[in-house]
Design an enzyme around this catalytic site. Structure first.
Site, short mmCIF file in Angstrom:
data_model
loop_
_atom_site.label_atom_id
_atom_site.label_comp_id
_atom_site.label_asym_id
_atom_site.label_seq_id
_atom_site.Cartn_x
_atom_site.Cartn_y
_atom_site.Cartn_z
N ASP A 149 1.12 -1.39 -0.26
CA ASP A 149 0.15 0.25 -0.34
C ASP A 149 0.87 1.48 0.20
OD1 ASP A 149 -2.61 1.46 0.08
OD2 ASP A 149 -1.21 2.09 2.01
N HIS A 168 -1.47 3.69 -0.97
CA HIS A 168 -1.64 4.91 -0.22
C HIS A 168 -3.34 4.68 0.62
CE1 HIS A 168 1.61 6.78 2.71
NE2 HIS A 168 0.19 6.15 3.54
#
Length: 331
Positions: free
Chosen positions: A258, A295
């Site tokens: 991520d 993210h």
């Protein structure tokens, strides 16, 4: 009291406006990021709130000092893009939001892992093409695995509970041991030991500084064959090229990323129909054994609200009392 809030996204705006009304404090909302040009908008304001991944240039703080503004409140945790020397030079205090939703990030780490274990990336691509064959995308069960949790702060502790709920064996490592985790006898003595024993390694560590990676060619060689790496912490914890090579060679079964060491300027941008300049990232996106997301582990309504409001509360504490619980020690 008048505050100015920079880099505000549309999903943050309602929470800031609600806070402003509830507290009867004016907050100017600025969609643009904080830089040496936009700081000019802060004249006649008492405090600056901001969030961005790009570096905060020193000239910003010279101008804040000129305007008589001496508090910067961040809507996020990380402060590695803030020049402390420039803050100290201009007598500016800094706050952050140290915990906005540990559960959101912990849940996402498991979500990404389950997508990988059940070959969902490959399966979805097949079904989109009307290929409904099962093989070769057979899944694996988390309850049969050992999960190594690296970092047992708020997020790591939340992750441990979730992984235990799946029936996995959990081991943990942290330089600073948490008494609650120690009572469960989950800790191993070294990070190397955790890497060697784990089928899944999930990273919940802060950045260790440029070049100080946890996952790299050397550490991967000591991991189990067919292990999986999950990173919802910081991109620079991993030498991504080494990780990619290990997945391609079959040494590692796969990875859930991520965060990415070169994400700034790419993540949270719309590149639809464009070829990426980053060949490594493009290659990983194409690989069904690597789950890449931009993210977003933190990105829930709960976390966004907390980031928006806690940063403003910290600012008020600083301006009214000269101190807040979330003030950063600048050294």
């Amino acid at each position: 009291m008048k505050l100015i809030d920079y880099g505000v996204r549309d999903d943050e705006r309602p929470y800031i406006e609600e806070w402003s009304k509830k507290n009867n404090i004016e907050v100017k909302i600025v969609p643009e990021l904080l830089n040496p040009e936009t700081i000019e908008l802060a004249k006649d304001y008492d405090g600056v709130v901001a969030y961005q991944q790009l570096p905060y240039e020193s000239a910003i703080f010279d101008k804040m000092n000129e305007f008589g503004i001496h508090v910067l409140s961040l809507r996020n945790v990380g402060v590695d893009n803030v020049p402390f020397d420039a803050l100290k030079k201009n007598d500016i205090r800094l706050t952050n939001v140290p915990s906005y939703s540990p559960t959101a990030i912990a849940e996402y780490s498991v979500t990404g892992l389950m997508i990988l274990l059940r070959s969902m990336k490959s399966m979805i691509r097949k079904v989109d093409k009307h290929n409904f064959m099962w093989a070769p995308d057979i899944g694996r069960e988390l309850n049969e695995m050992t999960v190594g949790v690296a970092g047992t702060g708020r997020i790591g502790q939340a992750a441990i509970k979730i992984y235990q709920g799946f029936g996995a064996k959990v081991i943990a490592f942290d330089k600073y041991r948490n008494p609650n985790i120690e009572k469960q006898d989950l800790y191993v003595d070294t990070l190397d030991e955790l890497l060697k024993e784990s089928d899944v390694v999930t990273l919940h560590l802060p950045s260790l500084g440029a070049g100080n990676t946890v996952i790299n060619k050397g550490s991967i060689a000591n991991m189990k064959d067919g292990a999986i790496v999950v990173n919802t912490g910081r991109g620079d914890l991993i030498n991504t090229a080494d990780l990619n090579d290990a997945v391609k060679s079959g040494k590692l079964l796969g990875a859930v990323l991520d965060v990415y060491e070169n994400e700034v300027g790419i993540f949270n941008s719309d590149r639809t129909g464009q070829e990426l300049d980053d060949k490594l990232l493009s290659e990983m996106i194409e690989n069904p054994k690597i789950i890449v997301s931009p993210h977003i582990a933190f990105y829930t309504t709960t976390a966004v609200k907390n980031m928006a409001t806690i940063s403003l509360d910290s600012m008020v504490d600083e301006l009214n009392n000269g101190k807040s619980d979330n003030e950063i020690d600048l050294g």
